[in-house]
Scaffold this active site. Structure first.
Site, short mmCIF file in Angstrom:
data_model
loop_
_atom_site.label_atom_id
_atom_site.label_comp_id
_atom_site.label_asym_id
_atom_site.label_seq_id
_atom_site.Cartn_x
_atom_site.Cartn_y
_atom_site.Cartn_z
N GLY A 53 -0.25 -11.78 -6.90
CA GLY A 53 0.29 -12.06 -5.57
C GLY A 53 1.78 -12.37 -5.49
N TRP A 55 4.35 -10.26 -5.39
CA TRP A 55 4.98 -9.40 -4.37
C TRP A 55 4.56 -9.85 -2.97
CZ3 TRP A 55 5.88 -3.49 -5.30
CH2 TRP A 55 6.64 -3.31 -6.47
N ASP A 73 -6.38 -5.25 -3.96
CA ASP A 73 -6.51 -5.16 -5.42
C ASP A 73 -8.00 -5.07 -5.80
OD1 ASP A 73 -4.22 -5.98 -7.81
OD2 ASP A 73 -6.32 -5.86 -8.42
N ASP A 90 -10.62 -0.54 -4.18
CA ASP A 90 -10.03 0.39 -5.15
C ASP A 90 -9.15 1.38 -4.39
OD1 ASP A 90 -9.52 2.39 -6.99
OD2 ASP A 90 -11.56 2.44 -7.78
N ASP A 114 2.47 -1.65 -6.72
CA ASP A 114 2.85 -2.04 -8.09
C ASP A 114 1.61 -1.85 -8.98
OD1 ASP A 114 4.64 -3.07 -9.99
OD2 ASP A 114 4.02 -5.14 -9.65
N LYS A 154 5.31 2.23 -7.90
CA LYS A 154 5.59 2.21 -9.35
C LYS A 154 4.89 3.37 -10.05
CE LYS A 154 3.62 -0.89 -12.15
NZ LYS A 154 3.52 -2.25 -12.68
C1 LIG Z 1 1.30 -5.35 -12.40
S1 LIG Z 1 -0.10 -5.93 -11.51
C2 LIG Z 1 0.60 -6.23 -9.92
C3 LIG Z 1 1.48 -7.44 -9.87
C4 LIG Z 1 1.86 -7.83 -8.45
N1 LIG Z 1 2.83 -6.92 -7.89
C5 LIG Z 1 2.44 -9.23 -8.40
O1 LIG Z 1 3.64 -9.37 -8.17
O2 LIG Z 1 1.68 -10.20 -8.59
C6 LIG Z 1 -1.01 -4.44 -11.25
C7 LIG Z 1 -2.29 -4.60 -10.44
O3 LIG Z 1 -2.83 -3.30 -10.14
C8 LIG Z 1 -4.21 -3.47 -9.93
N2 LIG Z 1 -4.92 -2.19 -9.92
C9 LIG Z 1 -5.07 -1.30 -10.92
N3 LIG Z 1 -5.82 -0.26 -10.54
C10 LIG Z 1 -6.14 -0.47 -9.23
C11 LIG Z 1 -6.93 0.26 -8.28
N4 LIG Z 1 -7.50 1.41 -8.60
N5 LIG Z 1 -7.08 -0.27 -7.04
C12 LIG Z 1 -6.50 -1.46 -6.72
N6 LIG Z 1 -5.75 -2.20 -7.59
C13 LIG Z 1 -5.57 -1.71 -8.82
C14 LIG Z 1 -4.62 -4.38 -11.11
O4 LIG Z 1 -5.86 -5.00 -10.85
C15 LIG Z 1 -3.43 -5.34 -11.18
O5 LIG Z 1 -3.73 -6.54 -10.50
#
Ligand SMILES: C[S@@+](CC[C@H](N)C(=O)[O-])C[C@H]1O[C@@H](n2cnc3c(N)ncnc32)[C@H](O)[C@@H]1O
Length: 210
Positions: A53, A55, A73, A90, A114, A154
């Site tokens: 969280g 961002w 997420d 998802d 992200d 990203k």
């Molecule tokens: C680098 S973290 C994000 C960090 C966030 N921007 C922050 O500042 O806290 C990447 C996130 O992408 C999510 N993620 C990966 N694949 C996903 C999907 N198919 N659908 C939704 N979220 C996904 C992961 O669960 C993870 O929490």
């Protein structure tokens, strides 16, 4: 891991703790927003791959009380302020765009992503998964953004990267690839920033033959 990489991580980790951000990633959004003017007061923002969280916190501060932020997420996100809502979904699922739209007060001004795959360590696999997530984000953005809206996504660089940038260029007037200072130099991640959403691409009308 190199000493300077460790120091950079440590620096942003400490700063995040001090400032009450849930992730070091928060500083990437702060830096990209400063550079490109992504977020404005009153904006409706969708943040894909938003856990834990960081961002969401930055976006909520920037849009203020008149704005609204929706985080999505796979994993649950602990509650944030009044103008932040979160969903467990998802972004690769076809139905998620509808779910996002149903949870917005109006069309979004900004879509952020992200989202990262679980890293396997095999470069080509991680790259392909990251491009798949970026395409998922682009698909959702195309369904929920207003005309003229903005996108920040990203992706890990690799052979499919130019094709992805070309797809984004078709839908937005201005596209730029950037790497914020808070992102480690050695990591393959970059951020694609796009402004001026052209609107939903409609299917071409059927032409009569003969
Ligand atoms: C680098 S973290 C994000 C960090 C966030 N921007 C922050 O500042 O806290 C990447 C996130 O992408 C999510 N993620 C990966 N694949 C996903 C999907 N198919 N659908 C939704 N979220 C996904 C992961 O669960 C993870 O929490």
């Amino acid at each position: 891991m190199s000493g300077s990489r460790d120091r950079k991580r440590e620096h942003y980790y400490r700063m995040a703790k001090r400032m009450g951000y849930r992730s070091r990633a928060a500083f990437k959004l702060i830096q990209l927003d400063k550079r490109y003017g992504l977020l404005e007061e009153g904006d409706v923002v969708v943040d894909l791959g938003a856990a834990p969280g960081g961002w969401l916190q930055v976006a909520a501060e920037r849009v203020g009380e008149s704005g609204f932020v929706l985080g999505v997420d796979l994993v649950p996100i602990a509650p944030l302020g009044k103008n932040v809502r979160t969903l467990e979904a998802d972004i690769l699922d076809e139905q998620t765009a509808d779910l996002v739209r149903e949870n917005l007060p109006r069309r979004a001004d900004v879509v952020l992503s992200d989202a990262s795959p679980k890293i396997s360590g095999v470069w080509t696999v991680d790259h392909a998964r990251s491009v798949e997530l970026a395409r998922g984000a682009l698909r959702i953005a195309s369904r929920v953004l207003r005309c003229g809206g903005r996108l920040l996504v990203k992706v890990f660089q690799g052979e499919e990267f130019p094709g992805l940038v070309a797809e984004i260029r078709k839908r937005f007037e201005f596209v730029k690839v950037s790497k914020p200072r808070a992102s480690r130099k050695a990591s393959a991640e970059v951020y694609i920033m796009a402004k001026g959403f052209r609107g939903r691409v409609r299917a071409a009308p059927l032409r009569r033959r003969g």
